[in-house]
Motif scaffolding. Structure first.
Motif, mmCIF file in Angstrom:
data_model
loop_
_atom_site.group_PDB
_atom_site.id
_atom_site.type_symbol
_atom_site.label_atom_id
_atom_site.label_comp_id
_atom_site.label_asym_id
_atom_site.label_seq_id
_atom_site.Cartn_x
_atom_site.Cartn_y
_atom_site.Cartn_z
ATOM 1 N N ARG A 447 0.820 -1.208 0.000
ATOM 2 C CA ARG A 447 0.000 0.000 0.000
ATOM 3 C C ARG A 447 0.857 1.262 0.000
ATOM 4 N NH1 ARG A 447 -4.717 -2.341 4.094
ATOM 5 N NH2 ARG A 447 -5.923 -3.345 2.430
ATOM 6 N N VAL A 448 1.978 1.221 0.694
ATOM 7 C CA VAL A 448 2.881 2.376 0.668
ATOM 8 C C VAL A 448 3.503 2.549 -0.719
ATOM 9 C CG1 VAL A 448 5.016 3.358 1.616
ATOM 10 C CG2 VAL A 448 3.392 2.211 3.130
ATOM 11 N N LEU A 449 3.819 1.432 -1.371
ATOM 12 C CA LEU A 449 4.466 1.479 -2.687
ATOM 13 C C LEU A 449 3.456 1.581 -3.828
ATOM 14 C CD1 LEU A 449 7.284 -1.213 -2.280
ATOM 15 C CD2 LEU A 449 7.474 1.264 -2.039
ATOM 16 N N ALA A 450 2.188 1.772 -3.507
ATOM 17 C CA ALA A 450 1.160 1.840 -4.548
ATOM 18 C C ALA A 450 1.521 2.881 -5.602
ATOM 19 C CB ALA A 450 -0.196 2.173 -3.918
ATOM 20 N N GLY A 451 1.389 2.476 -6.861
ATOM 21 C CA GLY A 451 1.706 3.374 -7.967
ATOM 22 C C GLY A 451 3.112 3.226 -8.499
ATOM 23 N N ILE A 789 -17.761 10.963 -1.011
ATOM 24 C CA ILE A 789 -17.338 9.560 -0.896
ATOM 25 C C ILE A 789 -16.988 8.988 -2.266
ATOM 26 C CG2 ILE A 789 -18.107 7.233 -0.288
ATOM 27 C CD1 ILE A 789 -19.715 8.544 2.002
ATOM 28 N N MET A 790 -17.775 9.301 -3.271
ATOM 29 C CA MET A 790 -17.483 8.780 -4.604
ATOM 30 C C MET A 790 -16.161 9.330 -5.130
ATOM 31 S SD MET A 790 -19.668 6.561 -5.203
ATOM 32 C CE MET A 790 -19.146 6.213 -6.890
ATOM 33 N N SER A 791 -15.872 10.582 -4.798
ATOM 34 C CA SER A 791 -14.572 11.160 -5.180
ATOM 35 C C SER A 791 -13.430 10.408 -4.502
ATOM 36 C CB SER A 791 -14.530 12.641 -4.798
ATOM 37 O OG SER A 791 -13.244 13.176 -5.016
ATOM 38 N N LEU A 792 -13.620 10.065 -3.225
ATOM 39 C CA LEU A 792 -12.606 9.306 -2.504
ATOM 40 C C LEU A 792 -12.478 7.888 -3.048
ATOM 41 C CD1 LEU A 792 -13.352 10.503 1.159
ATOM 42 C CD2 LEU A 792 -11.380 11.127 -0.268
ATOM 43 N N VAL A 793 -13.591 7.309 -3.505
ATOM 44 C CA VAL A 793 -13.548 5.976 -4.104
ATOM 45 C C VAL A 793 -12.665 5.988 -5.347
ATOM 46 C CG1 VAL A 793 -14.907 4.277 -5.394
ATOM 47 C CG2 VAL A 793 -15.723 5.102 -3.173
ATOM 48 N N GLU A 794 -12.869 6.972 -6.206
ATOM 49 C CA GLU A 794 -12.055 7.069 -7.417
ATOM 50 C C GLU A 794 -10.587 7.273 -7.067
ATOM 51 O OE1 GLU A 794 -13.011 6.447 -10.498
ATOM 52 O OE2 GLU A 794 -14.927 5.916 -9.557
ATOM 53 N N ASN A 795 -10.349 8.076 -6.044
ATOM 54 C CA ASN A 795 -8.979 8.325 -5.597
ATOM 55 C C ASN A 795 -8.337 7.039 -5.092
ATOM 56 O OD1 ASN A 795 -6.717 9.937 -5.001
ATOM 57 N ND2 ASN A 795 -7.401 10.249 -2.899
ATOM 58 N N SER A 798 -7.461 4.573 -7.813
ATOM 59 C CA SER A 798 -6.285 5.009 -8.563
ATOM 60 C C SER A 798 -4.994 4.726 -7.797
ATOM 61 C CB SER A 798 -6.393 6.506 -8.865
ATOM 62 O OG SER A 798 -5.200 6.998 -9.424
ATOM 63 N N ILE A 799 -5.021 4.997 -6.497
ATOM 64 C CA ILE A 799 -3.798 4.842 -5.681
ATOM 65 C C ILE A 799 -3.463 3.372 -5.458
ATOM 66 C CG2 ILE A 799 -2.758 5.264 -3.415
ATOM 67 C CD1 ILE A 799 -4.515 7.783 -3.227
ATOM 68 N N TRP A 800 -4.496 2.568 -5.111
ATOM 69 C CA TRP A 800 -4.260 1.179 -4.728
ATOM 70 C C TRP A 800 -4.862 0.221 -5.757
ATOM 71 C CZ3 TRP A 800 -6.076 4.541 -0.672
ATOM 72 C CH2 TRP A 800 -5.080 4.944 0.209
ATOM 73 N N GLY A 801 -4.524 0.436 -7.002
ATOM 74 C CA GLY A 801 -5.098 -0.360 -8.075
ATOM 75 C C GLY A 801 -4.787 -1.833 -7.986
ATOM 76 N N ILE A 806 -8.990 -3.240 -1.340
ATOM 77 C CA ILE A 806 -9.475 -1.903 -1.668
ATOM 78 C C ILE A 806 -10.453 -1.964 -2.841
ATOM 79 C CG2 ILE A 806 -8.774 0.306 -2.687
ATOM 80 C CD1 ILE A 806 -8.302 0.273 0.202
ATOM 81 N N GLN A 807 -10.088 -2.719 -3.859
ATOM 82 C CA GLN A 807 -10.972 -2.796 -5.019
ATOM 83 C C GLN A 807 -12.324 -3.403 -4.636
ATOM 84 O OE1 GLN A 807 -10.061 -1.287 -7.895
ATOM 85 N NE2 GLN A 807 -8.279 -0.721 -6.661
ATOM 86 N N GLU A 808 -12.290 -4.380 -3.747
ATOM 87 C CA GLU A 808 -13.534 -5.030 -3.312
ATOM 88 C C GLU A 808 -14.420 -4.071 -2.531
ATOM 89 O OE1 GLU A 808 -14.882 -8.501 -0.157
ATOM 90 O OE2 GLU A 808 -12.875 -8.593 -1.042
ATOM 91 N N VAL A 809 -13.841 -3.318 -1.602
ATOM 92 C CA VAL A 809 -14.648 -2.421 -0.784
ATOM 93 C C VAL A 809 -15.139 -1.238 -1.610
ATOM 94 C CG1 VAL A 809 -12.802 -0.924 0.133
ATOM 95 C CG2 VAL A 809 -14.798 -1.404 1.534
#
Length: 822
Positions: A447-451, A789-795, A798-801, A806-809
């Protein structure tokens, strides 16, 4: 002027430690008497007392503290503060500033020593502290901490400590600098100079020191006294001090004669390491960088005979040069892969992450790979920092290094955010990072190295050929525990092939017995003090890879024997963790971790006492500033108090007692209250429908809110949000009110993390799951909340693809929100 009864060996050790900057100073009035200000030379303690006695028409035979108590505020200003202010340093301090010292404590309130260190010829820069300042962890030798134990004329409003009552009050309040000095003086080399030995608190400090508590790997401690008598000599014998007959100035002149050419702090760094630092980097920056990173040598002198490595300690470069480790296929793969990635045409990720479990030989494999690459001509660094690495200065220095570079970081999770920042800041392309850590920390690392692009290595499990080589190595060094292994090697290989390599080594040494039988025998042969020291060191390393400082462990178990325990012949041996020999760890970390587990199973009351002893000894070294700097003790405390992963796991039903006993000392800390809240949350989950469970949930929220009031930080905000979401679904609470507050707290945590350029995943996960639960239970969100919340979902997507959780939640909350539209 000379030493009284000093051996050649002691004198050589004295000169060596003096040159290396290992000595601490404890100074009295005699060190300041040749300094002056507009009123003339500074007085001795006796003269100062007599002057004040005349002023107040008191008997001069009365103690200074009693006479001082008669002074009015205006008299204190004129006859104390101004009497010792704006000083010009005498020759004593001028000469003292030409040496390198580790730290200094003074009973003097004057500013003469600070004035001496403003000279361009001073070897260090002074960091001046008053007795009531928060403790700060000293970093590199270019800075000299100077602690005024009785007050400082530059801070007169803070008061002076001249009365016995004031001193006793400070001690009972666990004053941090006084507590730390009591720890240091027990084992560290000290020079006590200029003191008449009748300071009100000097006896307190020296009471902690005996001839047997002093370290053998440092110079002898010294008492400087111009007019010694039999009482002086007896005190020196009691406290393990060598006597130097002479004044403070005479002693420093003697030091000058035996060490006329003295290195600067920067010159104490090995020349090979200094050559690494590019031109244009200041010596202060270079010292900081070189204290965080160790240059891997391309060669090292081979060792003769056995080494602590065979008993479970990580290998030194000399161990590797001697080929004491066994060949592992994964090492060759890592070395070859790094070489390939350093080629200019390579487009492969410049980050390798080694994922392995405890005891599999991960650290040895990492150090062998680093050593192999250095032998092949590559510039290789290992991260040796135990405090937080500073990203900007580190990246700027790395960018200035011309040659291709490889950086190894073991226990990577401890510095993950730092190196993520370093990587983001770097412009250098010909660099490869090799990160390693235990498997259970891998989710956090990803998660720290995401991206970022990175490759993963694993599987250091033993193969039969590895076991064969391992047994042969122990045979070759005469360390095999059972000669039958020579006759029937295949049978013995089958006994250990399923073990982690650290356990296999322990069994080879101990007649191939199962690990628990080995532990039983070791405990049976150990004293209680040895067991207590070993368990505290084990607990410290379980929480923080560097273990525990020598002086902290020495003070925690105030009995003799620590020096004897730092050798392989002891049943429960300890070892130095770092190059500076500052920190101690169990020699075999795998054995130590298993022993902690057994103690948790069999004797939790005793384990509780080890928790308490360690927490009490590090308390003086932890404050908000050291937490921000992530110093060793701050990081140790963070894990030591962690309910979910340490306290509940090891102490179980004794957890409430641990937190209760620690409250008077640790209640200033938001993390303390956060963990207490999590403890109550678990108590609720154990009995959610019972009155005691409902009360536990109420207390959990109360303590979590208190943690936020102590410090508005993402961690306590996230914990409060988590508990509120539990209340949202519990009987007797308003779901809407609980959700609204949880929503605010979790979004606050996310905003703070963003401001600090961090990307913690937990507040996102909690917010998304809590929102989905709230909707499913009939709750209604405002349009603004849904949009946010939807904005945070998209964020988050993107960060933790690459993160499946994360994708599941995110998908779950999107489904719930989609249903709201129809």
């Amino acid at each position: 002027m000379a030493f009284e009864n000093i051996s050649e060996e002691q004198h050589a050790s004295f000169v060596s430690s003096l040159r290396a900057g290992q000595y601490n100073l404890l100074l009295g009035a005699g060190a300041s008497m040749d300094s002056s200000n507009s009123r003339g030379n500074l007085p001795s303690g006796t003269t100062f007392r007599n002057d004040l006695a005349v002023l107040k028409q008191a008997n001069s035979n009365q103690p200074l503290q009693k006479i001082f108590s008669l002074l009015t505020p205006s008299e204190i200003k004129e006859h104390v503060t101004e009497r010792f202010s704006n000083c010009s340093p005498g020759l004593t301090y001028q000469l003292l500033a030409s040496f390198v010292w580790k730290r200094a404590f003074t009973f003097n309130i004057d500013d003469a020593m600070e004035a001496a260190y403003r000279s361009e010829t001073a070897k260090q820069t002074i960091l001046s502290y008053n007795f009531d300042d928060e403790y700060e962890d000293d970093r590199t030798l270019d800075e000299l901490p100077l602690v005024h134990l009785h007050g400082d004329v530059t801070r007169p409003v803070r008061g002076y400590v001249f009365s016995r009552e004031q001193y006793i009050r400070l001690i009972t309040m666990m004053n941090p600098w006084m507590t730390v000095l009591a720890q240091f003086i027990r084992s560290e080399p000290f020079i006590v100079a200029g003191s008449s030995m009748d300071e009100v608190d000097l006896d307190y400090y020296l009471a902690y020191r005996t001839p047997t508590t002093a370290r053998d790997d440092r110079g002898p401690s010294i008492r400087v006294e111009p007019f010694p008598d039999e009482i002086t000599r007896n005190e020196c014998r009691q406290h393990g001090l060598l006597l130097f007959i002479g004044t403070s100035l005479g002693f420093l002149k003697y030091c000058d004669s035996v060490l006329p050419v003295r290195p600067t702090p920067y010159e104490l760094v090995p020349e090979e390491s200094r050559s690494l630092v590019p031109a244009g980097v200041s010596q202060i920056q270079a010292l900081s960088f070189l204290s965080d990173f160790e240059l891997v040598p391309s060669s090292a002198t081979e060792l003769k005979g056995a080494s602590p490595f065979f008993y479970g300690h990580p290998p030194s470069w000399r161990d590797l040069a001697s080929k004491f480790d066994v060949s592992r296929p994964a090492v060759a793969a890592i070395v070859t892969d790094v070489e390939r990635r350093l080629k200019p045409e390579s487009n492969a990720p410049r980050i390798l992450v080694v994922r392995e479990e405890t005891g599999t030989g991960k650290t040895t494999a990492m150090r062998r790979a680093a050593f192999e690459l250095a032998q092949r001509g590559f510039l290789v660094l290992t991260c040796s920092a135990l405090s937080r690495v500073e990203p900007k200065s580190t990246a700027s220095i790395i960018d200035l290094i011309d040659d291709p570079l490889v950086i190894f970081v073991d226990n990577f999770a401890d510095q993950a955010y730092v190196f993520r920042d370093v990587i983001d800041l770097l412009e250098k392309k010909d660099i490869v990072f090799v990160f390693a850590d235990r498997g259970y920390r891998f989710r956090y690392i990803t998660r720290v190295l995401a991206g970022l692009r990175y490759s993963t290595y694993g599987d250091l499990s033993l193969k039969e050929i590895d076991c064969d080589r391992l047994i042969s190595s122990y045979v070759g060094h005469g360390l095999l525990g059972n000669r039958q292994a020579l006759k029937n090697k295949k049978e013995f290989i089958k006994k250990i092939v399923q073990d982690p390599i650290a356990v296999a080594c322990s069994r080879i040494l101990a007649d191939f017995r199962p690990l628990d039988r080995i532990i039983d025998d070791l405990l049976r042969d150990s004293s209680r003090a040895d067991k207590e020291r070993y368990y505290i060191a084990s607990l410290a390393q379980y929480c923080f890879r560097g273990g525990v400082r020598y002086e902290v462990l020495s003070s925690a178990i105030g009995r003799d024997g620590l020096k004897d325990q730092i050798q392989k012949e002891n049943p429960l041996p300890l070892a130095h963790f770092d190059r500076s020999t500052t920190f101690l760890v169990p020699q075999n970390s795998t054995l130590a971790e298993r022993m902690l587990g057994r103690l948790s199973e069999n004797d939790r009351p005793f384990l509780l006492e080890m928790f308490v002893a360690l927490a009490m000894q590090i308390a003086a070294r932890v404050n908000r500033n050291t937490v921000r700097r992530r110093t060793p003790e701050a990081r140790l405390a963070s894990r030591l108090f962690d309910f979910d992963s340490v306290v509940d796991d090891l102490l179980k039903e004794k957890a409430p007692e641990f937190y209760s006993r620690m409250q008077p000392v640790w209640q200033w800390n938001s993390r303390y209250w956060e963990q207490v809240a999590l403890m109550h949350l678990k108590q609720y989950h154990l009995a959610p429908n019972e009155p005691e469970g409902q009360e536990a949930l109420r207390q959990a929220a109360q303590h979590a809110r208190h943690a936020v009031s102590v410090e508005e930080h993402p961690l306590p905000l996230t914990t409060l949000g988590k508990i509120l979401l539990v209340q949202m679904l519990a009987k007797g609470y308003s779901a809407a009110a609980a959700y609204e507050e949880a929503y605010e707290r979790l979004t606050d945590a996310i905003v703070l993390e963003s401001k600090w350029h961090r990307k913690a995943v937990q507040p996102y996960v909690l917010l998304f799951r809590g929102s989905a639960d709230y909707i499913r239970s009939g709750g209604r969100l405002s349009a603004k909340q849904i949009e946010r919340i939807m904005s945070l979902v998209e964020n988050a997507k993107s960060i933790w693809g690459r993160d499946s959780e994360i994708q599941e939640v995110c998908a779950s909350v999107e489904t719930e929100f989609a249903a709201l539209r129809y």
